[in-house]
Design a protein around this motif. Structure first.
Motif, PDB file in Angstrom:
ATOM      1  N   SER A 122       0.852  -1.195   0.000  1.00 23.49           N
ATOM      2  CA  SER A 122       0.000   0.000   0.000  1.00 23.49           C
ATOM      3  C   SER A 122       0.887   1.244   0.000  1.00 23.49           C
ATOM      4  O   SER A 122       0.408   2.350  -0.089  1.00 23.49           O
ATOM      5  CB  SER A 122      -0.910  -0.005   1.213  1.00 23.49           C
ATOM      6  N   ARG A 123       2.174   1.030   0.119  1.00 22.87           N
ATOM      7  CA  ARG A 123       3.072   2.173   0.192  1.00 22.87           C
ATOM      8  C   ARG A 123       3.901   2.347  -1.071  1.00 22.87           C
ATOM      9  O   ARG A 123       4.381   3.426  -1.383  1.00 22.87           O
ATOM     10  CB  ARG A 123       4.015   1.967   1.394  1.00 22.87           C
ATOM     11  N   SER A 124       4.111   1.268  -1.808  1.00 25.79           N
ATOM     12  CA  SER A 124       4.989   1.380  -2.972  1.00 25.79           C
ATOM     13  C   SER A 124       4.663   0.314  -4.004  1.00 25.79           C
ATOM     14  O   SER A 124       4.021  -0.684  -3.711  1.00 25.79           O
ATOM     15  CB  SER A 124       6.453   1.238  -2.541  1.00 25.79           C
ATOM     16  N   VAL A 125       5.132   0.552  -5.211  1.00 26.35           N
ATOM     17  CA  VAL A 125       4.965  -0.393  -6.312  1.00 26.35           C
ATOM     18  C   VAL A 125       6.334  -0.627  -6.918  1.00 26.35           C
ATOM     19  O   VAL A 125       7.064   0.324  -7.175  1.00 26.35           O
ATOM     20  CB  VAL A 125       4.030   0.182  -7.402  1.00 26.35           C
ATOM     21  N   GLU A 126       6.708  -1.874  -7.120  1.00 29.64           N
ATOM     22  CA  GLU A 126       7.958  -2.097  -7.843  1.00 29.64           C
ATOM     23  C   GLU A 126       7.821  -3.249  -8.836  1.00 29.64           C
ATOM     24  O   GLU A 126       6.898  -4.052  -8.747  1.00 29.64           O
ATOM     25  CB  GLU A 126       9.126  -2.337  -6.885  1.00 29.64           C
ATOM     26  N   LEU A 127       8.762  -3.280  -9.776  1.00 29.20           N
ATOM     27  CA  LEU A 127       8.690  -4.262 -10.845  1.00 29.20           C
ATOM     28  C   LEU A 127       9.326  -5.583 -10.443  1.00 29.20           C
ATOM     29  O   LEU A 127      10.369  -5.598  -9.782  1.00 29.20           O
ATOM     30  CB  LEU A 127       9.429  -3.724 -12.083  1.00 29.20           C
ATOM     31  N   THR A 128       8.738  -6.680 -10.874  1.00 31.39           N
ATOM     32  CA  THR A 128       9.414  -7.969 -10.774  1.00 31.39           C
ATOM     33  C   THR A 128      10.383  -8.085 -11.948  1.00 31.39           C
ATOM     34  O   THR A 128      10.397  -7.232 -12.833  1.00 31.39           O
ATOM     35  CB  THR A 128       8.413  -9.127 -10.878  1.00 31.39           C
ATOM     36  N   ASP A 129      11.188  -9.135 -11.977  1.00 26.21           N
ATOM     37  CA  ASP A 129      12.088  -9.342 -13.112  1.00 26.21           C
ATOM     38  C   ASP A 129      11.299  -9.437 -14.407  1.00 26.21           C
ATOM     39  O   ASP A 129      11.650  -8.833 -15.422  1.00 26.21           O
ATOM     40  CB  ASP A 129      12.911 -10.614 -12.909  1.00 26.21           C
ATOM     41  N   ALA A 130      10.219 -10.217 -14.343  1.00 27.07           N
ATOM     42  CA  ALA A 130       9.384 -10.351 -15.534  1.00 27.07           C
ATOM     43  C   ALA A 130       8.826  -8.989 -15.931  1.00 27.07           C
ATOM     44  O   ALA A 130       8.723  -8.669 -17.118  1.00 27.07           O
ATOM     45  CB  ALA A 130       8.251 -11.337 -15.280  1.00 27.07           C
ATOM     46  N   GLY A 131       8.487  -8.184 -14.936  1.00 30.64           N
ATOM     47  CA  GLY A 131       7.977  -6.845 -15.213  1.00 30.64           C
ATOM     48  C   GLY A 131       9.010  -6.004 -15.947  1.00 30.64           C
ATOM     49  O   GLY A 131       8.686  -5.289 -16.896  1.00 30.64           O
ATOM     50  N   GLU A 132      10.252  -6.102 -15.532  1.00 29.98           N
ATOM     51  CA  GLU A 132      11.339  -5.376 -16.206  1.00 29.98           C
ATOM     52  C   GLU A 132      11.378  -5.760 -17.674  1.00 29.98           C
ATOM     53  O   GLU A 132      11.450  -4.910 -18.556  1.00 29.98           O
ATOM     54  CB  GLU A 132      12.703  -5.726 -15.583  1.00 29.98           C
ATOM     55  N   VAL A 133      11.359  -7.071 -17.899  1.00 26.13           N
ATOM     56  CA  VAL A 133      11.410  -7.546 -19.281  1.00 26.13           C
ATOM     57  C   VAL A 133      10.222  -7.025 -20.069  1.00 26.13           C
ATOM     58  O   VAL A 133      10.363  -6.477 -21.161  1.00 26.13           O
ATOM     59  CB  VAL A 133      11.429  -9.089 -19.323  1.00 26.13           C
ATOM     60  N   LEU A 134       9.042  -7.158 -19.482  1.00 24.58           N
ATOM     61  CA  LEU A 134       7.859  -6.712 -20.209  1.00 24.58           C
ATOM     62  C   LEU A 134       7.935  -5.219 -20.479  1.00 24.58           C
ATOM     63  O   LEU A 134       7.540  -4.765 -21.557  1.00 24.58           O
ATOM     64  CB  LEU A 134       6.584  -7.050 -19.433  1.00 24.58           C
ATOM     65  N   LEU A 135       8.451  -4.464 -19.550  1.00 24.77           N
ATOM     66  CA  LEU A 135       8.558  -3.014 -19.763  1.00 24.77           C
ATOM     67  C   LEU A 135       9.385  -2.719 -21.008  1.00 24.77           C
ATOM     68  O   LEU A 135       8.952  -1.998 -21.902  1.00 24.77           O
ATOM     69  CB  LEU A 135       9.182  -2.348 -18.534  1.00 24.77           C
ATOM     70  N   THR A 136      10.573  -3.303 -21.069  1.00 27.68           N
ATOM     71  CA  THR A 136      11.432  -3.089 -22.236  1.00 27.68           C
ATOM     72  C   THR A 136      10.736  -3.511 -23.520  1.00 27.68           C
ATOM     73  O   THR A 136      10.686  -2.765 -24.500  1.00 27.68           O
ATOM     74  CB  THR A 136      12.733  -3.914 -22.108  1.00 27.68           C
ATOM     75  N   GLU A 137      10.201  -4.724 -23.480  1.00 32.38           N
ATOM     76  CA  GLU A 137       9.614  -5.272 -24.706  1.00 32.38           C
ATOM     77  C   GLU A 137       8.343  -4.539 -25.095  1.00 32.38           C
ATOM     78  O   GLU A 137       8.053  -4.369 -26.272  1.00 32.38           O
ATOM     79  CB  GLU A 137       9.339  -6.763 -24.514  1.00 32.38           C
ATOM     80  N   ALA A 138       7.589  -4.134 -24.103  1.00 31.50           N
ATOM     81  CA  ALA A 138       6.342  -3.421 -24.395  1.00 31.50           C
ATOM     82  C   ALA A 138       6.663  -2.098 -25.073  1.00 31.50           C
ATOM     83  O   ALA A 138       6.031  -1.737 -26.066  1.00 31.50           O
ATOM     84  CB  ALA A 138       5.551  -3.190 -23.117  1.00 31.50           C
ATOM     85  N   ARG A 139       7.654  -1.394 -24.538  1.00 29.32           N
ATOM     86  CA  ARG A 139       8.032  -0.134 -25.180  1.00 29.32           C
ATOM     87  C   ARG A 139       8.412  -0.362 -26.627  1.00 29.32           C
ATOM     88  O   ARG A 139       8.019   0.368 -27.522  1.00 29.32           O
ATOM     89  CB  ARG A 139       9.206   0.495 -24.433  1.00 29.32           C
ATOM     90  N   ARG A 140       9.194  -1.426 -26.844  1.00 28.94           N
ATOM     91  CA  ARG A 140       9.634  -1.740 -28.202  1.00 28.94           C
ATOM     92  C   ARG A 140       8.431  -2.031 -29.094  1.00 28.94           C
ATOM     93  O   ARG A 140       8.337  -1.529 -30.199  1.00 28.94           O
ATOM     94  CB  ARG A 140      10.536  -2.967 -28.166  1.00 28.94           C
ATOM     95  N   LEU A 141       7.532  -2.840 -28.553  1.00 30.86           N
ATOM     96  CA  LEU A 141       6.373  -3.228 -29.344  1.00 30.86           C
ATOM     97  C   LEU A 141       5.505  -2.015 -29.668  1.00 30.86           C
ATOM     98  O   LEU A 141       5.025  -1.869 -30.787  1.00 30.86           O
ATOM     99  CB  LEU A 141       5.547  -4.276 -28.582  1.00 30.86           C
ATOM    100  N   LEU A 142       5.338  -1.148 -28.699  1.00 33.63           N
ATOM    101  CA  LEU A 142       4.500   0.023 -28.930  1.00 33.63           C
ATOM    102  C   LEU A 142       5.115   0.931 -29.982  1.00 33.63           C
ATOM    103  O   LEU A 142       4.395   1.429 -30.857  1.00 33.63           O
ATOM    104  CB  LEU A 142       4.311   0.791 -27.615  1.00 33.63           C
ATOM    105  N   SER A 143       6.438   1.099 -29.928  1.00 31.42           N
ATOM    106  CA  SER A 143       6.983   1.991 -30.948  1.00 31.42           C
ATOM    107  C   SER A 143       6.988   1.292 -32.294  1.00 31.42           C
ATOM    108  O   SER A 143       6.848   1.933 -33.334  1.00 31.42           O
ATOM    109  CB  SER A 143       8.345   2.541 -30.547  1.00 31.42           C
ATOM    110  N   ALA A 144       7.106  -0.035 -32.277  1.00 26.41           N
ATOM    111  CA  ALA A 144       6.984  -0.765 -33.546  1.00 26.41           C
ATOM    112  C   ALA A 144       5.586  -0.570 -34.119  1.00 26.41           C
ATOM    113  O   ALA A 144       5.417  -0.393 -35.324  1.00 26.41           O
ATOM    114  CB  ALA A 144       7.281  -2.241 -33.338  1.00 26.41           C
TER     115      ALA A 144
END
Lengths: 317, 317
Positions: free
Chosen positions: A57-79
DNA sequence: ATTCATCAATAGGTTGAGGCTATTGGATCT
DNA sequence: AGATCCAATAGCCTCAACCTATTGATGAAT
């Protein structure tokens, strides 16, 4: 369970949350309410079957999978954006993009000639070269990330795959200078039966071809390091973790101090082919193949080059 | 009007129609009714502002834009699938993928060393090299299609872009053997004031750097052919459509019969840098940069080293 | 020329995904 | 303990996407 079908909108949501690390701020950036966002992200995680965020309830952080998805999602969106603009450009007359897959040294000395000739005949077409590791001998054709590729058979049989030989070259043995083999001017496969071999991390058929299992008369292979790329392969050889067969042209592209290349008497050569998909009907790919074929036929490989000098490389069209 | 936001589902619909060239069959393949499909496709066309299909009550065919969208949509869809599986793999401990952008000869002889060292320290990480043409001097960083890139400043200023010099090398003049300049052992910029130059089809700042406008003391440039890649560039030079400056290492990677490279007295050198995005916090990219820096500092390449020996090349950032 | 067959487009009704507001409940700081 | 912050839940509402039925246009067959 069926493969989850991504939704770009949700991906945009995820990127916002991952960047803000705060549902409230992300929601307002997206102009939606916070609860809607929470629900969507949760659905995304459920669909993927993977937790992407660690919430308190105090913070949000990424899991390892989240990190990967972040990178790939950005790539996919700009693609995706690029797809839109490419389509719109196509409507107003601009040509296209051709992605050429390859491994290690592609078509060796022939590569720049083919590229130059093709680009000459197709100004306005973007050509991008992409390298692939051993794990995909089709160099991007299999997953559609390349339109056409320089490959080295044997490839898996597939109805959608077509290829044409450009040239054939001998295979040589790569060893470290420290090896007792390094001084030999020629070896036979039998002579190296007991040597450990660097194995390509690849589909079995292809891996075996490069281990030359066919030429060992049933003699089993001693395996050294597993590698995924040419660079790793030579790195392994330098570190004396094994030796390996490779195509002769490699010598001219990857030679480095500490490595020796030795002709092998009794091993079949390697073929360099141009390959493409038959199920896409890609005009540009076809013309690239056409260009490559013409150059292979009339332009020849390095040692033939001299005969090509007088020839002003007549435009192919 | 805002940029249209693609929807992958609609893209799948489009691919089905484009493949079947028949709304009814496509609809049944997609398990939806034909009218729904018609509506969705029409909306897609409207959103893109581009007709994709030519319909008659008897047949359906693709427009040019439709062809492009078909290819790109397929690519995007399979990229989306890959994103899913990469994320799922990441959750179960597999490493990641690093995409390395580059132009022409990347970091020259240093490239394989950097790659080998990086892969050695990060087994299990997929590394993919992608080439970019002159139009994107950031080699894929700008549009997020690369995670890290070998670049040659000057690049556009951008807050999200960071770089570090790996080495500096002289620039030389590339001319065809037919040119009267070919026999010279050295030239000055002034000597080639009146020669037509092959111009890189690139952002102004970068294009001008390679035309060396700074060193011409206001003397205007005669422009020859416009080119988008190194291959095209040399092709143009061979066809006597102009001459061009290029980094010295090019000579070792692109030499071909008919080309001469001549040292230039009074032209600033070219820097080869490693660049990355600061707004992504990509661990792998950071470590790749680290590897590159270490090798550039301690493993410098013999023939280039001399040009920066006096200069310890202080890391930027 | 008329009829028939084919196929995309339109009309109009239904439903659920995705949005909203209000509220809850867990956690941390004062 | 109270105040504060923040994500999750509850419950409602709306419209986008789907459905079926029909139209209308076009080429082929009688």
């Amino acid at each position: 369970m069926q493969q989850p079908q991504l939704d770009l909108r949700v991906l945009r949501y995820f990127v916002a949350v991952a960047e803000e690390l705060h549902f409230g701020r992300a929601a307002s950036r997206l102009h939606i309410a916070q609860p809607s966002l929470s629900v969507q992200i949760r659905k995304l995680e459920h669909e993927l079957g993977v937790p992407l965020l660690i919430r308190s309830s105090r913070s949000v952080e990424l899991t390892d999978a989240g990190e990967v998805l972040l990178t790939e999602a950005r790539r996919l969106l700009s693609a995706a954006k690029r797809v839109v603009s490419m389509t719109q450009e196509a409507a107003s007359g601009v040509k296209g993009t051709l992605i050429v897959g390859f491994q290690s040294n592609a078509a060796a000395e022939m590569t720049p000639r083919i590229l130059a000739a093709f680009k000459n005949n197709h100004p306005g077409v973007h050509v991008q070269m992409r390298s692939y590791g051993f794990s995909d001998p089709t160099a991007g054709l299999a997953d559609g990330s390349a339109d056409v590729a320089f490959v080295r058979p044997p490839l898996p049989e597939a109805g959608w795959l077509a290829m044409e030989t450009l040239f054939v070259e001998p295979r040589v043995l790569a060893v470290s200078n420290g090896s007792h083999l390094a001084k030999l001017s020629e070896v036979s496969v039998e002579q190296v039966h007991d040597q450990p071999f660097v194995a390509r991390n690849a589909p079995e058929k292809w891996r075996d071809f490069w281990l030359a299992t066919q030429s060992r008369e049933g003699h089993p292979v001693r395996l050294g390091t597993q590698v995924s790329t040419v660079d790793e392969c030579f790195e392994a050889i330098l570190n004396e973790r094994g030796i390996a067969f490779t195509q002769a042209s490699t010598q001219r592209f990857y030679d480095r101090p500490g490595l020796s290349f030795i002709p092998v008497k009794d091993i079949p050569p390697s073929t360099l082919s141009i390959a493409w998909r038959t199920d896409t009907n890609d005009e540009l790919a076809r013309e690239f193949v056409e260009t490559a074929r013409t150059l292979a036929t009339f332009g020849g490989i390095p040692n033939v080059t001299s005969s090509f000098i007088g020839d002003p490389m007549s435009p192919i069209v």
